[in-house]
Design a protein around this motif. Structure first.
Motif, PDB file in Angstrom:
ATOM      1  N   LYS A 173       0.844  -1.202   0.000  1.00  0.00           N
ATOM      2  CA  LYS A 173       0.000   0.000   0.000  1.00  0.00           C
ATOM      3  C   LYS A 173       0.881   1.254   0.000  1.00  0.00           C
ATOM      4  O   LYS A 173       0.656   2.187  -0.786  1.00  0.00           O
ATOM      5  CB  LYS A 173      -0.915  -0.008   1.228  1.00  0.00           C
TER       6      LYS A 173
ATOM      7  N   GLY B 154       1.621   3.962  -3.342  1.00  0.00           N
ATOM      8  CA  GLY B 154       1.499   5.409  -3.220  1.00  0.00           C
ATOM      9  C   GLY B 154       2.770   6.131  -3.617  1.00  0.00           C
ATOM     10  O   GLY B 154       2.734   7.158  -4.298  1.00  0.00           O
TER      11      GLY B 154
ATOM     12  N   LYS C  83       3.502   5.534  -7.685  1.00  0.00           N
ATOM     13  CA  LYS C  83       2.389   5.624  -8.637  1.00  0.00           C
ATOM     14  C   LYS C  83       2.763   6.372  -9.916  1.00  0.00           C
ATOM     15  O   LYS C  83       2.116   6.218 -10.939  1.00  0.00           O
ATOM     16  CB  LYS C  83       1.171   6.247  -7.976  1.00  0.00           C
TER      17      LYS C  83
END
Length: 175
Positions: free
Chosen positions: A156, A160, A163
Motif C-alpha cells: 500500500k 502510493g 504511482k
C-alpha cells in the motif's frame, strides 16, 4: 559466495521468474521462439557462472535487467542483418515513462527506505530477493499471516510512493 546454493534453488528461481521474464521480453519482441531462446541463454549463462555469481540487487531486478539487455542485443543483431536498419527498436522501448534500470532501482530503493523496518525487511525478502511467504515467516520467526499483513502494508505504501512509474513497472514490483 554464490547466489545459487544448489540446483534445486536454481530451479526454484527459474520457476518463480520465467513467466515474468517471458512477458517482459514478449511484450517487446512478439515472437515466442525468440523469447524462449533469450530466456534459455540467460539461464544458461547464470548456471555457467553460478559458482562466482553474486546478485546483490534482488533476483527479480537482476533477471529483468538481463532480459532488457538481451532484448536490446536481439534488436541490435536484427539491425545488422537488415539494410533498412534505422530505428529497429520499437518506439515503445524508449518511451519517456519507462525509466532506465538505474533510475528505477533508485526510485524503488528510496520508497523501500520509507517503510517501517519490519515491513521493509519483509518487502525486500519477498519482492527483491524472491522468498516465499513461508520462507520469510521461517527466517523471521513470525507467522505467515504476519508476513501477509506486513506485505499488504508495504505494498500500500509502495503503490502510493511509486504511482508515477509506468504501470508495467508498478505491476512487476507491486503485484
Amino acid at each position: 559466495m554464490s547466489t545459487f546454493q544448489n540446483s534445486t534453488h536454481f530451479e526454484q528461481v527459474f520457476k518463480d521468474n520465467w513467466e515474468l521474464m517471458y512477458q517482459s521480453a514478449y511484450s517487446k519482441i512478439g515472437d515466442q521462439s525468440v523469447v524462449e531462446d533469450i530466456l534459455q541463454e540467460i539461464f544458461i549463462d547464470i548456471w555457467q557462472r553460478r559458482e562466482s555469481l553474486v546478485i546483490t540487487s534482488g533476483i527479480k531486478a537482476y533477471l529483468l535487467t538481463a532480459v532488457k539487455y538481451q532484448v536490446m542485443r536481439y534488436f541490435d543483431e536484427l539491425a545488422k542483418t537488415r539494410s533498412d536498419s534505422k530505428n529497429t527498436l520499437p518506439e515503445s522501448f524508449y518511451e519517456e515513462d519507462v525509466f532506465g534500470f538505474e533510475e528505477l532501482y533508485k526510485e524503488i530503493e528510496i520508497a523501500v527506505e520509507m517503510l517501517p523496518p519490519r515491513a521493509r525487511l519483509v518487502f525486500r525478502m519477498s519482492r527483491l530477493e524472491g522468498y516465499s511467504v513461508d520462507e520469510i515467516a521461517e527466517k523471521m520467526n513470525i507467522s505467515p499471516q504476519t508476513v501477509h499483513n506486513q506485505l499488504s502494508k508495504s505494498l500500500k505504501i509502495m503503490r502510493g510512493e511509486l504511482k508515477h512509474l509506468a504501470p508495467a513497472i508498478a505491476v512487476y514490483i507491486l503485484a
